[in-house]
Design an enzyme around this catalytic site. Structure first.
Site, PDB file in Angstrom:
ATOM      1  N   LYS A 192      -7.831  -1.210   6.366  1.00  0.00           N
ATOM      2  CA  LYS A 192      -8.104  -1.980   5.136  1.00  0.00           C
ATOM      3  C   LYS A 192      -7.173  -3.179   5.035  1.00  0.00           C
ATOM      4  O   LYS A 192      -7.597  -4.295   4.771  1.00  0.00           O
ATOM      5  CB  LYS A 192      -7.925  -1.087   3.907  1.00  0.00           C
ATOM      6  CG  LYS A 192      -9.014  -0.036   3.764  1.00  0.00           C
ATOM      7  CD  LYS A 192      -8.926   0.688   2.452  1.00  0.00           C
ATOM      8  CE  LYS A 192      -7.751   1.625   2.345  1.00  0.00           C
ATOM      9  NZ  LYS A 192      -8.007   3.020   2.590  1.00  0.00           N
ATOM     10  N   SER A 231      -6.484   4.617   8.313  1.00  0.00           N
ATOM     11  CA  SER A 231      -7.129   4.361   7.021  1.00  0.00           C
ATOM     12  C   SER A 231      -6.451   3.192   6.304  1.00  0.00           C
ATOM     13  O   SER A 231      -7.104   2.237   5.877  1.00  0.00           O
ATOM     14  CB  SER A 231      -7.045   5.634   6.172  1.00  0.00           C
ATOM     15  OG  SER A 231      -7.363   5.369   4.844  1.00  0.00           O
ATOM     16  N   ARG A 243     -12.445  13.148   4.453  1.00  0.00           N
ATOM     17  CA  ARG A 243     -11.100  13.720   4.614  1.00  0.00           C
ATOM     18  C   ARG A 243     -10.653  14.399   3.331  1.00  0.00           C
ATOM     19  O   ARG A 243     -10.018  15.452   3.336  1.00  0.00           O
ATOM     20  CB  ARG A 243     -10.099  12.619   4.982  1.00  0.00           C
ATOM     21  CG  ARG A 243     -10.204  12.154   6.414  1.00  0.00           C
ATOM     22  CD  ARG A 243      -9.400  10.894   6.617  1.00  0.00           C
ATOM     23  NE  ARG A 243      -7.996  11.083   6.323  1.00  0.00           N
ATOM     24  CZ  ARG A 243      -7.199  10.140   5.793  1.00  0.00           C
ATOM     25  NH1 ARG A 243      -7.677   8.943   5.517  1.00  0.00           N
ATOM     26  NH2 ARG A 243      -5.940  10.397   5.557  1.00  0.00           N
ATOM     27  N   ASP A 259     -13.870   3.304   6.984  1.00  0.00           N
ATOM     28  CA  ASP A 259     -12.852   4.027   6.219  1.00  0.00           C
ATOM     29  C   ASP A 259     -13.469   4.674   4.984  1.00  0.00           C
ATOM     30  O   ASP A 259     -13.087   5.778   4.607  1.00  0.00           O
ATOM     31  CB  ASP A 259     -11.703   3.096   5.803  1.00  0.00           C
ATOM     32  CG  ASP A 259     -10.659   3.856   4.996  1.00  0.00           C
ATOM     33  OD1 ASP A 259     -10.099   4.825   5.541  1.00  0.00           O
ATOM     34  OD2 ASP A 259     -10.438   3.527   3.819  1.00  0.00           O
ATOM     35  N   HIS A 312       0.845  -1.195   0.000  1.00  0.00           N
ATOM     36  CA  HIS A 312       0.000   0.000   0.000  1.00  0.00           C
ATOM     37  C   HIS A 312       0.874   1.238   0.000  1.00  0.00           C
ATOM     38  O   HIS A 312       1.946   1.245   0.602  1.00  0.00           O
ATOM     39  CB  HIS A 312      -0.923   0.018   1.212  1.00  0.00           C
ATOM     40  CG  HIS A 312      -2.107   0.910   1.009  1.00  0.00           C
ATOM     41  ND1 HIS A 312      -3.245   0.502   0.359  1.00  0.00           N
ATOM     42  CD2 HIS A 312      -2.319   2.205   1.330  1.00  0.00           C
ATOM     43  CE1 HIS A 312      -4.115   1.493   0.312  1.00  0.00           C
ATOM     44  NE2 HIS A 312      -3.572   2.548   0.891  1.00  0.00           N
TER      45      HIS A 312
HETATM   46  N1  URA Z   1      -4.175   5.737   1.349  1.00  0.00           N
HETATM   47  C1  URA Z   1      -5.203   5.376   2.140  1.00  0.00           C
HETATM   48  O1  URA Z   1      -5.813   4.335   1.950  1.00  0.00           O
HETATM   49  N2  URA Z   1      -5.551   6.208   3.129  1.00  0.00           N
HETATM   50  C2  URA Z   1      -4.885   7.346   3.379  1.00  0.00           C
HETATM   51  O2  URA Z   1      -5.257   8.035   4.297  1.00  0.00           O
HETATM   52  C3  URA Z   1      -3.805   7.715   2.556  1.00  0.00           C
HETATM   53  C4  URA Z   1      -3.464   6.881   1.537  1.00  0.00           C
END
Ligand code: URA
Length: 436
Positions: free
Chosen positions: A187, A183, A168, A161, A82
């Site tokens: 996930k 966040s 956000r 989220d 990620h």
């Molecule tokens: N990627 C995400 O999933 N969340 C964030 O807050 C920033 C990048």
């Protein structure tokens, strides 16, 4: 629940209990809270932060706010990567098929554009017919059969989220260490992973402007994910300059296909191979970084990841005939404007923030929750720092929705560049590797 007093407590710098944070997440998902109060809570967290008890409590409450993925026993480790977000950051597109070809299972659940940074889902959705909305069981079946799936959160996965992310994005509360950590990890921790690599970006177009801030974010995420049993590493990578030579949804798909075909920009390839190599080490498939890099690189060059990518596109509904036809076109945009050097020199700066903002403002990203993204908008053939340009050489091509937009966008993209007399050596995008 009395959410107002919770907002006030955070505003005044008091710590919230795990129970209060769980109650907040319940009420959020049950749609019991008005958006203005959620937004104000986010802003309070943005300024006050979350302490070492609050952050795991919020993250785990978010992870548990919906259904999770669980997979049958299988010798192939479950892995994912990620990114904290960048401009031109298309790494996941070539990386996920590469990982599947290296013998991993990759249930890649990703997000949409956030602020000026691009989103994997928006990029994938520029492919005609491709769906990122897969039900949970489909994701599991496809990962078991093909080794990979690239999808968005289902309606029922980490709904907390989904709600917070969208708010956000439009309330200026993205660049917050605890909000990014919660966040991303809510996930990733719902995917039942064995190992995770994080791309934590710093620089002009990153949410974390300095390397120190990025390191703090990476350490928070590594600590929390590892305490949940997921072997996690982070690469701190540069985001002063866009990654690769293209930014904008469709143009990034094209560049990813170039990378999968063994071509494409060196910095993109370097990151793709490095993330794969670290996952090989984390899952003990290799014992030395050099051997892991060689194996990942050879696999990328074998052409198998490109076939895997196409198998995934077909499995997720892409119109392969039209996709190939679009790949053969020079542009999908109405207008292409060429930006050329007015004098000779070395590229000293190619500012990813200016480029990201221009793309977003001209349709390639979102300015509010209802914006419909124009996949064709973006830039390609970007000149990169260290590159020598003679007068009249191409600096970038601007793909715009119409001629007028193209001219204005070109003017803005021009301000992202600075040429100098002296050469500056090109740098590796990887600044640091962090692990437990
Ligand atoms: N990627 C995400 O999933 N969340 C964030 O807050 C920033 C990048």
């Amino acid at each position: 629940m009395n959410f107002l007093s919770l907002i006030e407590a955070k505003r005044d710098g008091h710590a919230l209990s795990p129970q209060q944070l769980q109650d907040f997440v319940h009420a959020l998902v049950a749609q019991e809270l008005p958006e203005y109060q959620i937004a104000s809570f986010l802003m309070a967290v943005f300024f006050r932060g979350l302490d070492a008890t609050e952050l795991p409590a919020l993250t785990l409450a978010m992870r548990d706010s919906g259904e999770k993925l669980s997979f049958p026993e299988d010798p192939r480790p479950l892995v994912d990567k990620h990114s904290s977000g960048g401009v031109g950051d298309k790494v996941s597109l070539p990386l996920v098929p590469l990982l599947a070809c290296l013998g991993f299972r990759v249930p890649s659940i990703s997000g949409r554009a956030l602020g000026i940074t691009g989103g994997t889902l928006d990029k994938l959705e520029s492919i005609p017919g491709f769906t990122t909305q897969l039900p949970r069981q489909r994701i599991i079946e496809q990962v078991q059969s093909l080794g990979l799936a690239m999808a968005g959160q289902t309606e029922r996965m980490v709904p907390a989220d989904r709600i917070l992310y969208a708010l956000r994005d439009v309330t200026g509360t993205v660049p917050s260490l605890p909000l990014i950590t919660a966040s991303i990890l809510s996930k990733k921790l719902s995917e039942s992973l064995d190992a995770l690599v994080l791309d934590v970006k710093f620089g002009r177009a990153a949410f974390m402007q300095t390397r120190e801030e990025a390191r703090a974010l990476a350490q928070a995420m590594i600590g929390l994910a590892s305490s949940c049993g997921v072997n996690t590493r982070a690469l701190l990578t540069d985001m002063d300059t866009p990654l690769g030579e293209a930014a904008g949804n469709w143009l990034e798909v094209r560049e990813s296909v170039d990378c999968l075909s063994g071509h494409g920009p060196q910095d993109l390839r370097e990151l793709v191979v490095a993330f794969a190599a670290h996952l090989l080490l984390q899952t003990r498939r290799e014992t030395s970084l050099a051997a892991a890099l060689d194996r990942a690189s050879a696999c990328l060059d074998s052409g198998l990841p490109l076939q895997k990518w196409e198998a995934m596109l077909a499995a997720q509904g892409a119109d392969m005939h039209r996709y190939r036809e679009l790949l053969g076109r020079d542009t999908l945009a109405d207008t292409v404007v060429e930006l050329r050097a007015e004098r000779a020199g070395y590229v000293a700066r190619c500012d990813a923030r200016i480029i990201g903002e221009a793309i977003r403002d001209f349709g390639g990203g979102r300015l509010n929750k209802n914006t419909v993204i124009r996949p064709e908008v973006g830039v390609d053939q970007l000149a990169k720092p260290g590159q020598r340009l003679e007068k009249g050489h191409l600096i970038a091509r601007i793909h715009a929705a119409n001629k007028e937009a193209g001219e204005v966008m070109c003017h803005r993209i021009a301000s992202a560049f600075c040429l100098s007399e002296a050469t500056a050596p090109g740098r590796s995008p990887i600044a640091e590797v962090l692990m437990t």
